[in-house]
Scaffold this active site. Structure first.
Site, short mmCIF file in Angstrom:
data_model
loop_
_atom_site.label_atom_id
_atom_site.label_comp_id
_atom_site.label_asym_id
_atom_site.label_seq_id
_atom_site.Cartn_x
_atom_site.Cartn_y
_atom_site.Cartn_z
N ASP A 84 36.71 24.42 9.11
CA ASP A 84 36.10 23.11 8.83
C ASP A 84 36.04 22.91 7.32
O ASP A 84 35.05 22.41 6.77
CB ASP A 84 34.70 23.03 9.45
CG ASP A 84 34.10 21.63 9.38
OD1 ASP A 84 34.87 20.65 9.27
OD2 ASP A 84 32.86 21.51 9.41
N ASP A 88 29.06 26.92 5.27
CA ASP A 88 29.23 26.31 6.59
C ASP A 88 30.32 27.01 7.40
O ASP A 88 31.37 26.43 7.68
CB ASP A 88 29.53 24.81 6.44
CG ASP A 88 29.19 24.02 7.69
OD1 ASP A 88 28.76 24.62 8.68
OD2 ASP A 88 29.38 22.79 7.67
#
Ligand code: ADP
Ligand code: MN
Length: 257
Positions: free
Chosen positions: A194, A211
């Site tokens: 991502d 993340d």
């Protein structure tokens, strides 16, 4: 007492202060359900964190808060608390609908289990990335849907995302970003999955990956798709700023084919 007031009291019992403006009251009700409070209670008891402060980010699946932490030598340092929400604004309606349906009677449990596994996976991925010497927040602890990690910032202000600030010239920053993807793949054996200008912070010493719950090992059947998408996202961000290498060439260079 209304529900939010009761939660506020429980949080106060834990020594956790939440600002009282309208926004955070709404956040309080949506984020700090019973399960989350219990996990937070355990983390405070274990002295992983000592207090919880303002909201850093409200994302699609998680909220990030700044927290106080007492370091190994007794110094006050910061932590970031990432809480994956177990329910959303319309969860009550959702669960009423779903729990009454015998075909979906175990869906709530499954939903929670997935979120707990997701939290643990982010912890493991951060640990693995750091072991490989690649900059990312140090993971400190996790419990259920809560991940505690090192706070990345200065004087209580989080470092900016790469989209807001480049540490160097666009050309050099592009090379650094591609270098991070390469090191992550070759040294940590991970694909971020991502990656974008939102999930890279610009720290005092350069770029930092964040993340990482969705990161996968190269054995994952979609690892190459994710890697290619990560490269494409980085190229898309830098293309208007500097000369970029063809995404296929970057890909081949990283996987060595
Ligand atoms: P999401 O899944 O909601 O995108 P992220 O892990 O990307 O969650 O965190 C959201 C935002 O919170 C980041 O873009 C960053 O600005 C901030 N943030 C996340 N982790 C930290 C950290 N360890 N220190 C400081 N800020 C952080
Ligand atoms: Mn993010």
């Amino acid at each position: 007492l209304d529900k939010i007031e009761r939660l506020d009291r429980k949080l106060a019992d834990l020594g956790i202060k939440i600002r009282k403006d309208e926004d955070s009251r709404k956040v309080t009700g949506e984020v700090f359900d019973e399960t989350t409070l219990l996990a937070l209670y355990k983390l405070v008891n274990k002295k992983v964190i000592s207090s919880i402060g303002g909201s850093i980010s409200t994302g699609k699946e998680a909220n990030v808060f700044i927290a106080g932490r007492t370091g190994k030598t007794g110094e006050e340092t910061g932590a970031a608390v990432k809480i994956y929400r177990l329910r959303t604004g319309n969860f009550t309606t959702m669960s009423e609908y779903i729990l009454g349906d015998p075909r979906f009677s175990n869906i709530r449990r499954t939903h929670k289990d997935i979120i707990f596994a997701w939290t643990k996976k982010e912890y493991s991925n951060l640990a693995r990335t750091r072991e490989a010497g690649i900059p990312c927040p140090e993971p400190l602890a996790f419990d259920r849907n809560i991940l505690i990690m090192e706070f990345l910032g200065e004087d209580g202000i989080p470092y900016p995302q790469m989209r807001q600030k480049l540490p160097k010239s666009p050309e050099e920053t592009y090379q650094d970003a591609v270098g991070l993807i390469r090191d992550l793949y070759q040294k940590a054996r991970l694909v971020h999955g991502d990656l974008s200008e939102y999930n890279i912070l610009t720290g005092a010493d350069g770029l930092i990956l964040i993340d990482m719950a969705q990161a996968v090992t190269p054995e994952h059947p979609k690892a190459y798709n994710f890697l290619f998408r990560d490269i494409r996202n980085i190229n898309r961000f830098f293309a208007p700023k500097c000369k970029t290498t063809d995404e296929h060439d970057v890909f081949r260079n990283i996987v060595g084919e």
